[in-house]
Structure formats: structure tokens, C-alpha cells
Write a protein that holds these residues in place. Structure first.
Motif, PDB file in Angstrom:
ATOM      1  N   ALA A 189       0.820  -1.208   0.000  1.00  0.00           N
ATOM      2  CA  ALA A 189       0.000   0.000   0.000  1.00  0.00           C
ATOM      3  C   ALA A 189       0.860   1.268   0.000  1.00  0.00           C
ATOM      4  O   ALA A 189       0.483   2.276  -0.598  1.00  0.00           O
ATOM      5  CB  ALA A 189      -0.930   0.004   1.217  1.00  0.00           C
ATOM      6  N   PHE A 195      -0.002  -0.842  -8.758  1.00  0.00           N
ATOM      7  CA  PHE A 195      -1.234  -0.075  -8.645  1.00  0.00           C
ATOM      8  C   PHE A 195      -0.910   1.306  -8.090  1.00  0.00           C
ATOM      9  O   PHE A 195      -0.010   1.437  -7.252  1.00  0.00           O
ATOM     10  CB  PHE A 195      -2.241  -0.776  -7.724  1.00  0.00           C
ATOM     11  CG  PHE A 195      -2.760  -2.064  -8.270  1.00  0.00           C
ATOM     12  CD1 PHE A 195      -3.740  -2.067  -9.249  1.00  0.00           C
ATOM     13  CD2 PHE A 195      -2.271  -3.280  -7.813  1.00  0.00           C
ATOM     14  CE1 PHE A 195      -4.224  -3.264  -9.768  1.00  0.00           C
ATOM     15  CE2 PHE A 195      -2.748  -4.468  -8.317  1.00  0.00           C
ATOM     16  CZ  PHE A 195      -3.722  -4.461  -9.301  1.00  0.00           C
ATOM     17  N   ASP A 198      -3.036   5.511  -4.389  1.00  0.00           N
ATOM     18  CA  ASP A 198      -4.023   6.514  -4.013  1.00  0.00           C
ATOM     19  C   ASP A 198      -4.938   5.951  -2.929  1.00  0.00           C
ATOM     20  O   ASP A 198      -4.700   4.887  -2.361  1.00  0.00           O
ATOM     21  CB  ASP A 198      -4.826   6.968  -5.241  1.00  0.00           C
ATOM     22  CG  ASP A 198      -5.496   5.799  -5.965  1.00  0.00           C
ATOM     23  OD1 ASP A 198      -5.511   4.686  -5.392  1.00  0.00           O
ATOM     24  OD2 ASP A 198      -5.990   5.984  -7.082  1.00  0.00           O
ATOM     25  N   TRP A 199      -6.044   6.650  -2.670  1.00  0.00           N
ATOM     26  CA  TRP A 199      -6.936   6.262  -1.579  1.00  0.00           C
ATOM     27  C   TRP A 199      -7.589   4.909  -1.827  1.00  0.00           C
ATOM     28  O   TRP A 199      -7.897   4.176  -0.878  1.00  0.00           O
ATOM     29  CB  TRP A 199      -8.002   7.343  -1.386  1.00  0.00           C
ATOM     30  CG  TRP A 199      -8.945   7.501  -2.560  1.00  0.00           C
ATOM     31  CD1 TRP A 199      -8.794   8.312  -3.632  1.00  0.00           C
ATOM     32  CD2 TRP A 199     -10.170   6.789  -2.746  1.00  0.00           C
ATOM     33  NE1 TRP A 199      -9.851   8.170  -4.498  1.00  0.00           N
ATOM     34  CE2 TRP A 199     -10.716   7.248  -3.977  1.00  0.00           C
ATOM     35  CE3 TRP A 199     -10.875   5.835  -2.022  1.00  0.00           C
ATOM     36  CZ2 TRP A 199     -11.923   6.748  -4.481  1.00  0.00           C
ATOM     37  CZ3 TRP A 199     -12.077   5.351  -2.521  1.00  0.00           C
ATOM     38  CH2 TRP A 199     -12.590   5.822  -3.737  1.00  0.00           C
ATOM     39  N   ARG A 200      -7.796   4.543  -3.097  1.00  0.00           N
ATOM     40  CA  ARG A 200      -8.422   3.253  -3.374  1.00  0.00           C
ATOM     41  C   ARG A 200      -7.539   2.091  -2.936  1.00  0.00           C
ATOM     42  O   ARG A 200      -8.033   1.112  -2.349  1.00  0.00           O
ATOM     43  CB  ARG A 200      -8.741   3.154  -4.868  1.00  0.00           C
ATOM     44  CG  ARG A 200      -9.814   4.109  -5.347  1.00  0.00           C
ATOM     45  CD  ARG A 200      -9.901   4.138  -6.856  1.00  0.00           C
ATOM     46  NE  ARG A 200      -8.664   4.658  -7.454  1.00  0.00           N
ATOM     47  CZ  ARG A 200      -8.452   4.779  -8.764  1.00  0.00           C
ATOM     48  NH1 ARG A 200      -9.407   4.400  -9.617  1.00  0.00           N
ATOM     49  NH2 ARG A 200      -7.327   5.266  -9.226  1.00  0.00           N
ATOM     50  N   ALA A 201      -6.250   2.201  -3.226  1.00  0.00           N
ATOM     51  CA  ALA A 201      -5.328   1.143  -2.808  1.00  0.00           C
ATOM     52  C   ALA A 201      -5.241   1.081  -1.285  1.00  0.00           C
ATOM     53  O   ALA A 201      -5.197  -0.008  -0.698  1.00  0.00           O
ATOM     54  CB  ALA A 201      -3.946   1.386  -3.412  1.00  0.00           C
ATOM     55  N   ARG A 202      -5.239   2.243  -0.629  1.00  0.00           N
ATOM     56  CA  ARG A 202      -5.151   2.253   0.831  1.00  0.00           C
ATOM     57  C   ARG A 202      -6.409   1.691   1.483  1.00  0.00           C
ATOM     58  O   ARG A 202      -6.336   0.974   2.479  1.00  0.00           O
ATOM     59  CB  ARG A 202      -4.872   3.679   1.321  1.00  0.00           C
ATOM     60  CG  ARG A 202      -3.473   4.193   0.972  1.00  0.00           C
ATOM     61  CD  ARG A 202      -3.162   5.474   1.698  1.00  0.00           C
ATOM     62  NE  ARG A 202      -4.006   6.578   1.238  1.00  0.00           N
ATOM     63  CZ  ARG A 202      -3.680   7.390   0.239  1.00  0.00           C
ATOM     64  NH1 ARG A 202      -2.527   7.202  -0.414  1.00  0.00           N
ATOM     65  NH2 ARG A 202      -4.477   8.376  -0.117  1.00  0.00           N
ATOM     66  N   VAL A 203      -7.574   2.018   0.922  1.00  0.00           N
ATOM     67  CA  VAL A 203      -8.828   1.481   1.466  1.00  0.00           C
ATOM     68  C   VAL A 203      -8.876  -0.040   1.307  1.00  0.00           C
ATOM     69  O   VAL A 203      -9.272  -0.766   2.226  1.00  0.00           O
ATOM     70  CB  VAL A 203     -10.044   2.144   0.780  1.00  0.00           C
ATOM     71  CG1 VAL A 203     -11.328   1.399   1.129  1.00  0.00           C
ATOM     72  CG2 VAL A 203     -10.154   3.608   1.198  1.00  0.00           C
ATOM     73  N   PHE A 204      -8.478  -0.530   0.126  1.00  0.00           N
ATOM     74  CA  PHE A 204      -8.471  -1.976  -0.089  1.00  0.00           C
ATOM     75  C   PHE A 204      -7.481  -2.651   0.860  1.00  0.00           C
ATOM     76  O   PHE A 204      -7.786  -3.714   1.423  1.00  0.00           O
ATOM     77  CB  PHE A 204      -8.100  -2.291  -1.531  1.00  0.00           C
ATOM     78  CG  PHE A 204      -8.022  -3.768  -1.822  1.00  0.00           C
ATOM     79  CD1 PHE A 204      -9.174  -4.506  -2.063  1.00  0.00           C
ATOM     80  CD2 PHE A 204      -6.804  -4.433  -1.840  1.00  0.00           C
ATOM     81  CE1 PHE A 204      -9.113  -5.868  -2.321  1.00  0.00           C
ATOM     82  CE2 PHE A 204      -6.728  -5.787  -2.091  1.00  0.00           C
ATOM     83  CZ  PHE A 204      -7.887  -6.512  -2.327  1.00  0.00           C
TER      84      PHE A 204
END
Length: 460
Positions: A189, A195, A198-204
Motif C-alpha cells: 500500500a 497499482f 491513491d486512496w483506493r489502494a489504501r482502502v483496499f
């Protein structure tokens, strides 16, 4: 529909490997971890897909992949010796048929761990390997975490993708691996480039990490709780405000207790009093038997040598009747009970030579990752900030495995051997990078030669 989707995905990976042979290596990682041939009911289950991709990975590297930068490390040599010794003990095993069955998959796991580092020549390949390993494990972890959060689960009753009690589909093994990959999830992350960070990778990553923490609750495996405790302690090394961190962890743990299933808390209480639990008492008795066995068989008894044991142990149980508490003791006789510990598994099956090789392999990995972490941790240049965190993540993952494997027989677990292969690949890659930079540094630091002294007549 699921069968068609899995088949199309595997065929797609094989097709992409025609242009980039390394994709076949990643395809084997996925197939060996997820085992889609077990999920499939017709197409993939009817062909030896694992063997096909296994041969494709090796053949693609030999025939079409570049060998520049490939390096054979000391730990790969230790795996070669361990594999040879395991083959030797299999020939004279106490239970030849059972030993041959186990050898049929152990040698592939060991051979792939030897082969994998030879393909990890670049940062992208190292990162891609870590990513595929994490996402493949996530294929099992995510649905298990969802079922747990919805109230499902229980010891031996958390239904995963397949009704199979081997590999990562066994509750205790999945609990250990799920906690062990959390440091890798955090690294991907923060430092991943496949990848966008951004925030999408961190949320996942956050959601996947939370699902990993739910696995010990869903499986009710005591091993997972011990692994979580090890993860918390290892995290203290990289935390600036340690007192605040410990306080928050303690507060979260206390707040979570009321939401935990009663069956989970009751099972975790048996960690303190193993005599109240038949499973824990059995493990202690098997470990004692194994220690006595290796005194007479110092070279080990080959795979599945535990089938020759016959153990006796005492169980104690409290029974309350009003204000009176009675303790009942019962003698239990059992036979052919598994080791339930990687250390005793290796000791009983491969004797002292195998145990020493395996221990050397593990301890050397911890030392190498610590050496890389210290060497790269203070570097802030472009492209020099991902090495130390990755070495630390791999070290923490291995440390969690070594503690968790005290209570689970996973000495030859393919996922863990892939983790060791990833460590060897990182070690060899960074050694090669350092070797290229060393001549440059020596040239820069070389003092300029002093000008020759003028001749006496030139001064006149």
C-alpha cells in the motif's frame, strides 16, 4: 459459470506468458496457493493444471527468459541440501507409502523455492511476486472474513471456497498465513508501483488487513491469536509513539471482547490451561513422544513417521455444582496423532540433520533481512526508500510464521517456501545493486595523486 471463469483466467495467464515467460511463474504462484482445480468441478479438475504451469514456468525461464543478474544464494543451496536429505529419508521411511504421498508435493514446493529467486531480477518482478502472493491468499481470506463478520465461522466449521482441509484451506494454517502477510499488505500500500498508491489502494489494503485479523476469530484457531500478539510486538519497532500505540491496541482489544463469540473466548482460554483441552493435551504428548523417538532415530523416520506413535495423556475438567467444584481426571490413549508443530515435524521426520538445515535456513533469513533493513533504512534517495521496509516486512512475516508454526505442522508449507524464495530474490537483487555501486564509490573516494616534486635544476 464459476468453472468457465476460472478456466478463462488460467488460459489467459498462459497466453500472456507466451510474450512474457515470467507471467507463468506468477501463474504457478496463483495456482499453488488458490488451487482453482479444487474449486472447479469439470474443466480444470480434469487436467493436471498445476503440473502444466509448473513445467511452463521452468521451461519458459530456461528457453526464453533472460538470465542476466540471476544469482544462486547460500539459502538456495541449503534448500537443495534439505530436499536431497528429504529424498534420502523417504527411501528408508517407516511408512513408505505415506511418505511417498507427502514427498510427491514436498519436492515440488522445495524445488520451486530454489527456482523462484533466479527469476527475480528486477524490482518490478519482486513487487509483482509479493502482490500475486498477497492477492492469491486474499482470494481465500476475503470471503472467509465476510462470513466471519456476518456471524459465521467456528472451529472446523468456517466454510471456505472448497471443502478441503489441506493447504491454506486448513483453519490454523490460514490463520497463521493471514496474520503473516499483513506487513506485506502495508508495504504494497505504501511502496507498491503496480497499482497507483491513491486512496483506493489504501482502502483496499485496510479492508484486507481487517479481514486477515478476522480469520483467527472465524476459524477459532489459537495459533492466530498468538500470531496477532507477535505482530503487535514486532510493530513496536517501527512505531514512533510506542506508548500511545500500545494504549490504542489495548483499548481496541478490550472494546472488541463483547463482540466476540462466546465459543471463541472459551477456546482461547484453553491456551492458559492446556489440560482442559484434549487437542492441546494431545500436542504436548506427541511432542514428548517425538523427542524420545529422535533419541533412538537421530536421522529421522521419514515423512509421516508420527503414524507409529501411541500416546497416553491426562485431561482435567472442572465441574461445578452449586458452591462445590469437582475436578475430574481422565486418562486418554491415542495413536497415530500428527505433530502439530513444524519443529517437531522436522525433527521427527528428518532427524537432527534435517532440523539443523531447516533451522539454519530460517535463522539465516531473519539475519539477512535485518542486514538489508539496517543497510537501506537511512537512505532517502530516489528509488532507495522501498528496500528497507520490504526487508522488514519479509522479516516480520517470517517471524510470525516461526512462532505460529510452533503449534502447526507447516514446515514444508508451499506459501512459506515461496516467502523464503522472495527473501532470497530480494537479497540477491540488492547484493547485485550494491556490487554495481561499489566501484563507482571507490572511484569517487580515490585521492588525487600528488604532483611530482620539481627537479632541482627547474628551481634555478
Amino acid at each position: 459459470m464459476v468453472d468457465l471463469a476460472l478456466t478463462a483466467f488460467v488460459l489467459g495467464l498462459l497466453g500472456l506468458g507466451l510474450r512474457r515467460p515470467f507471467i507463468w511463474v506468477m501463474a504457478y504462484l496463483y495456482i499453488d496457493i488458490v488451487a482453482p482445480q479444487k474449486i472447479s468441478w469439470f474443466l480444470l479438475s480434469s487436467v493436471p493444471v498445476s503440473l502444466i504451469v509448473f513445467l511452463a514456468a521452468f521451461g519458459g525461464w530456461i528457453a526464453a527468459d533472460s538470465k542476466e543478474g540471476s544469482r544462486f544464494t547460500l539459502r538456495q543451496g541449503l534448500i537443495v541440501l534439505l530436499m536431497a536429505y528429504c529424498g534420502y529419508t523417504t527411501l528408508g521411511a517407516d511408512f513408505p507409502i505415506d511418505a511417498a504421498n507427502k514427498w510427491s508435493w514436498v519436492w515440488k514446493a522445495l524445488l520451486f523455492a530454489i527456482f523462484l529467486p533466479l527469476t527475480l531480477r528486477t524490482r518490478l518482478r519482486i513487487e509483482a511476486t509479493a502482490l500475486v502472493m498477497v492477492l492469491s491468499a486474499a482470494t481465500i481470506i476475503i470471503p472467509a472474513g465476510i462470513k466471519t463478520s456476518l456471524g459465521g465461522g467456528g472451529y472446523g466449521s468456517l466454510h471456505l471456497l472448497v471443502n478441503d482441509n489441506t493447504g491454506l484451506y486448513e483453519g490454523s494454517i490460514l490463520s497463521c498465513v493471514a496474520i503473516a502477510i499483513i506487513p506485506l499488505i502495508v508495504w504494497l500500500a505504501k511502496h507498491g508501483t503496480v497499482f497507483p498508491g491513491d486512496w483506493r489502494a489504501r482502502v483496499f489494503a485496510f479492508a484486507l488487513g481487517f479481514a486477515c485479523l478476522l480469520i483467527p476469530i472465524g476459524t477459532q484457531a489459537r495459533t492466530g491469536l498468538v500470531c496477532i500478539a507477535v505482530l503487535v510486538m514486532l510493530s513496536l519497532r517501527n512505531v514512533k509513539r510506542r506508548f500511545l500505540y500500545v494504549s490504542l491496541i489495548g483499548a481496541v482489544g478490550l472494546l472488541a471482547i463483547p463482540f466476540l463469540p462466546q465459543s471463541f473466548t472459551e477456546r482461547m482460554e484453553t491456551i492458559e490451561n492446556h489440560q482442559a483441552d484434549e487437542s492441546a493435551s494431545t500436542r504436548i504428548a506427541v511432542w514428548k513422544w517425538t523427542w524420545e523417538y529422535v533419541q533412538d532415530h537421530p536421522l529421522g523416520g521419514g515423512f509421516d513417521a508420527y503414524r507409529g506413535n501411541e500416546i497416553r495423556y491426562q485431561t482435567r475438567e472442572k465441574e461445578s455444582s452449586g458452591s462445590t467444584v469437582a475436578i475430574e481426571s481422565e486418562t486418554v490413549v491415542d495413536a497415530a496423532r500428527a505433530y502439530h508443530s513444524s519443529y517437531f515435524e522436522m525433527l521427527g521426520e528428518q532427524g537432527w540433520p534435517g532440523f539443523i538445515l531447516w533451522s539454519w535456513l530460517q535463522l539465516l533469513g531473519l539475519w539477512q533481512m535485518e542486514r538489508l533493513r539496517r543497510r537501506w533504512r537511512n537512505r532517502t534517495g530516489e528509488g532507495e526508500r522501498w528496500q528497507a521496509p520490504l526487508a522488514s516486512a519479509l522479516q516480520n512475516a517470517q517471524a510470525i510464521y516461526l512462532v505460529g508454526s510452533l503449534f502447526v505442522g507447516i514446515a514444508y508449507q508451499p506459501f512459506v517456501l515461496m516467502l523464503i524464495g522472495l527473501q532470497c530474490g530480494l537479497w540477491g537483487y540488492l547484493q547485485r545493486v550494491e556490487a554495481r555501486r561499489e566501484p563507482v564509490r571507490s572511484i569517487r573516494k580515490r585521492p588525487r595523486p600528488l604532483a611530482p616534486a620539481p627537479a632541482p635544476d627547474a628551481l634555478a
